[in-house]
Design an enzyme around this catalytic site. Structure first.
Site: not given
Lengths: 437, 374
Positions: A241, A341
């Protein structure tokens, strides 16, 4: 500039925007040929006869304090066919909604079948090209245009894209957020029962520019635990992340090589491709990134350097179906796989499955949910009449319904009114300085 | 898992299973017709696919061998015709098969191919005519014929030469040819200079520099693509745009040229690459602000496919059309395809509105012009 061009330009500018006064013009080059826009009768013989007659933009907050309200776009046509798209941009819902509205005048009256042409016009004529806000707005509109085109032509979008690679559906993965071996073993069992072959976890803390051996050891231990708990047969992705600097990420990525992960994701923030490359070059662990990139233009450097393994562009930001398809095609030339994603709403989720099914270099599709369904899965089912983005035998199924393959009554959204834009999480280090999350 | 959810999940699995495997547009037959133009001797293989649903799709390959046809047939029969993005036979017929699959998909949804692909992106497509002939005067005659036929852009072969690195004499001959053609041509004329991969880097760079102010549309394939360093030399010494692609069968080679910044126009082949592969290459080229101008040295079916492609790409520039100057060849092309798709007006081809590739292929003409083994 030749005089006749200049005069032509002044005339054309008048044609383009009758309200523009001379004082509004900057003197930039608008030439006579700019008048050859749609609306020019030259287009008539090859127009589809379908016209966009209306647009609605919905902000949808599942909870009143949600920091990621869904942004849905509905386009209506003179043939009664409607199209839905999603442009959810976490933390910036109202900005995207306003940006979609900015395109209203452009869209009304247009032939919705010309999505490639309109995509170009929205992107190029935005002049500043697209960052995440314009990119997400174009994404929502683009998906709705594809939905309309599929419905008008009577074909699911994945077939219009030349798919499917595999009629059984599209391989996917869920997330796991578990801290103990027992919890992980439970996830492993459920995954086995559901045929799920891939799971993604994260790293357990926030990281400074350089890290202590305690935090590095703890992160490595947690990733080892992930492998031990989930067992040797499940593919594991780990999302960094972008919480780590390239220096810290490189150490972690190297340490976890023996775990044979499917990929580690966003080992550092996205702006600096060379920094990403430096991490990737020093490890055999495959590197995935790209969820924050906009348009195929935004992926060019990463792809041509050929250092990463997997691209994860998001259909709600990259520029919809049109741009996600292009990114996938480009990535193939460098041997890069696609694992898009998907962490927003069900419309973008379903749209991305269509693109996956037509992408030969597709690897696996994300959905931000768990092996056990979550509350939002129930809401999605309530809206669409089927459990969108729940896998069957480890795959997102493909349907033969035209367009994106669902019907949505806008009244169903009324239960979840727009609660306004809320800032995303703010995270700080122990000394009070700003941390990546 | 609760019972309701289990039921829904099972229902989905059933729906998916029922919907997918048997595709009504499954390909059940493939035929290949080698044909030959009587005057030019240009030969190509026309491919016909038929589906379970009774639809017919057309494509066109360069001349292929019977064993390639056999191999392609065994791999394509049974595939859904709509799966053109994920289907390859790994034979030289792939481009033709891809175009035929697009033709079928368009017919299946009653829309021209460009509409299936999100177009039209333009309402007409700029056309480029290769000049025929070996001498300056033959080329000049060819230009006159083609200009009368409506073309405004001409692809000129570079003068032949007898030895390599011949320096100024060669350079002068190339200049004289181009100057001669321009002075005799209508004002609207523009030119591509075709090297056909035959020059040394030294000769190519010299010609490219000396023609800089002539403003060619581009200098096509000045030297072979096999040596990137060589191309770099030309690209670095001149601003004359460079085109490559006639001999590039892999998209990754285009990627190399783009990454190195040595190419201005990509020239994949409509016959070899088909619609999908050129769309992939074009998508990549967009991010380098480069356009495509597909190569085409075949018949009218490939022209039809190229027009559909042009109307679905944002970064299309010009389409090469091998417009025959001999009446007999023109007659053959007109007999093969009923619609006047190769008609050029004021330098542009028009974009058809009818489904698929927008053409009707006359099957009796395929027999009439069938190329028999020599």
């Amino acid at each position: 500039m030749k005089r006749r061009h200049f005069l032509g330009g002044a005339l054309a500018a008048g044609t383009l925007n009758p309200r523009a006064k001379a004082a509004d013009l900057c003197g930039c080059s608008l030439f006579a040929q700019a008048a050859a826009t749609p609306g020019n009768p030259d287009w008539d013989p090859i127009s589809s006869g379908v016209k966009i007659t209306g647009m609605k933009v919905f902000g949808v907050s599942l909870t009143s304090d949600s920091d990621r309200p869904y942004v849905f776009v509905k386009l209506e046509t003179n043939k009664g066919v409607v199209g839905w798209g999603e442009g959810t941009l976490e933390g910036k819902a109202a900005a995207v909604m306003a940006c979609v509205e900015d395109f209203r005048e452009f869209l009304i009256g247009k032939d919705p079948m010309q999505v490639e042409h309109h995509w170009q016009s929205m992107y190029v004529h935005s002049f500043y090209r697209a960052g995440p806000v314009i990119g997400s707005a174009i994404s929502g509109i683009d998906q709705a245009l594809w939905d309309i085109r599929g419905k008008v032509l009577g074909m699911p979008v994945y077939k219009l894209l030349g798919g499917p690679s595999d009629p059984r559906g599209v391989r996917g993965y869920y997330h796991v957020n578990a801290a103990t071996k027992e919890q992980l073993q439970q996830v492993r069992e459920s995954a086995g029962r559901l045929g799920v072959t891939c799971i993604k976890g994260g790293i357990p803390a926030y990281y400074e520019w350089i890290e202590t051996h305690q935090k590095i050891d703890e992160a490595v231990r947690r990733l080892q635990l992930l492998r031990e708990g989930l067992g040797p047969d499940i593919d594991i992705g780990v999302d960094f992340h972008a919480k780590t600097s390239p220096s810290v990420a490189a150490i972690l990525v190297k340490e976890v090589e023996p775990l044979k992960l499917l990929f580690i994701e966003e080992p550092c923030p996205p702006e600096n491709v060379a920094a990403m490359a430096r991490i990737a070059r020093r490890s055999t662990t495959p590197i995935a990134t790209g969820e924050r990139l906009v348009a195929h233009y935004g992926c060019r450097e990463l792809i041509e350097m050929g250092v990463i393994d997997i691209l994860q562009t998001d259909i709600n930001h990259v520029g919809g179906i049109t741009a996600l398809w292009k990114v996938g095609q480009m990535a193939a030339f460098s041997g890069v796989s696609m694992a898009p994603h998907a962490c927003e709403g069900p419309i973008g989720g379903l749209a991305t499955v269509h693109v996956d099914a037509a992408t030969p270099n597709f690897l696996v599709q994300e959905i931000c949910s768990g092996v056990e369904a979550q509350p939002k899965d129930k809401v999605w089912e309530e809206w669409l009449g089927f459990p969108a983005m729940r896998m069957v035998n480890g795959r997102f199924p493909l349907f033969d319904k035209p367009g994106l393959g669902f019907d949505l009554d806008e009244k169903a959204l009324a239960k979840y009114p727009f609660g306004g834009t809320k800032p995303m999480a703010r995270v700080f280090h122990t000394d009070g300085s700003v941390a990546e999350w | 898992m609760n019972i309701r959810r289990k039921k829904v999940t099972e229902w989905i699995a059933m729906q998916a299973a029922a919907a997918m495997p048997k595709d009504k547009h499954e390909i059940v037959e493939m035929r290949a017709y080698p044909v030959r133009e009587p005057a030019s001797g240009r030969s190509y293989t026309i491919v016909r696919l038929r589906t379970q649903s009774g639809l017919t799709g057309w494509g066109e390959a360069a001349r292929v061998s019977p064993s390639d046809v056999e191999r392609a047939r065994s791999r394509i029969v049974g595939r859904p015709a709509t799966a053109y993005g994920v289907t390859s036979t790994d034979t030289p017929l792939d481009g033709a098969i891809n175009c035929a699959m697009h033709d079928i998909t368009g017919k299946a949804v009653s829309a021209p191919v460009y509409r299936v692909l999100g177009g039209p992106t333009r309402f007409k497509a700029r056309a480029l005519a290769p000049l025929s002939g070996g001498t300056d005067s033959e080329l000049s005659a060819s230009l006159n014929t083609l200009a009368k036929a409506g073309f405004q852009a001409f692809d000129v072969p570079i003068p032949g030469f007898n030895w390599r690195n011949q320096g100024q004499a060669f350079d002068k001959a190339a200049r004289a040819r181009m100057d001669g053609l321009r002075s005799g041509a209508p004002q609207s004329a523009n030119f591509v200079l075709r090297g056909a991969g035959a020059l040394t880097a030294g000769d190519a760079a010299a010609v490219a520099s000396s023609l800089e102010r002539f403003h060619l549309l581009w200098f096509d394939e000045p030297c072979p693509v096999t040596n990137l360093r060589t191309i770099k030399k030309i690209a670095e010494e001149t601003v004359t745009p460079l085109g490559f692609g006639r001999e590039i069968a892999s998209g990754s080679v285009f990627q190399d040229l783009l990454r190195e910044g040595v190419v201005d126009i990509l020239r994949p082949s409509i016959q070899r690459d088909g619609i999908t592969r050129i769309r992939r290459i074009a998508a990549m080229a967009e991010t380098y602000y480069v356009a495509v101008a597909p190569n085409h040295d075949g018949g009218p079916i490939a022209t039809a496919a190229a027009i559909q492609l042009a109307a679905s790409l944002p970064n299309f520039f010009i389409q090469s059309v091998p417009w025959p100057e001999d009446e007999r060849d023109r007659k053959m092309r007109a007999e093969l395809v009923s619609e006047p798709i190769e008609t050029v007006r004021d330098g542009f081809l028009s974009v058809p509105a009818t489904p698929g590739l927008g053409i009707t292929v006359n099957e009796s003409a395929l027999e009439k012009y069938k190329e028999t083994a020599a």
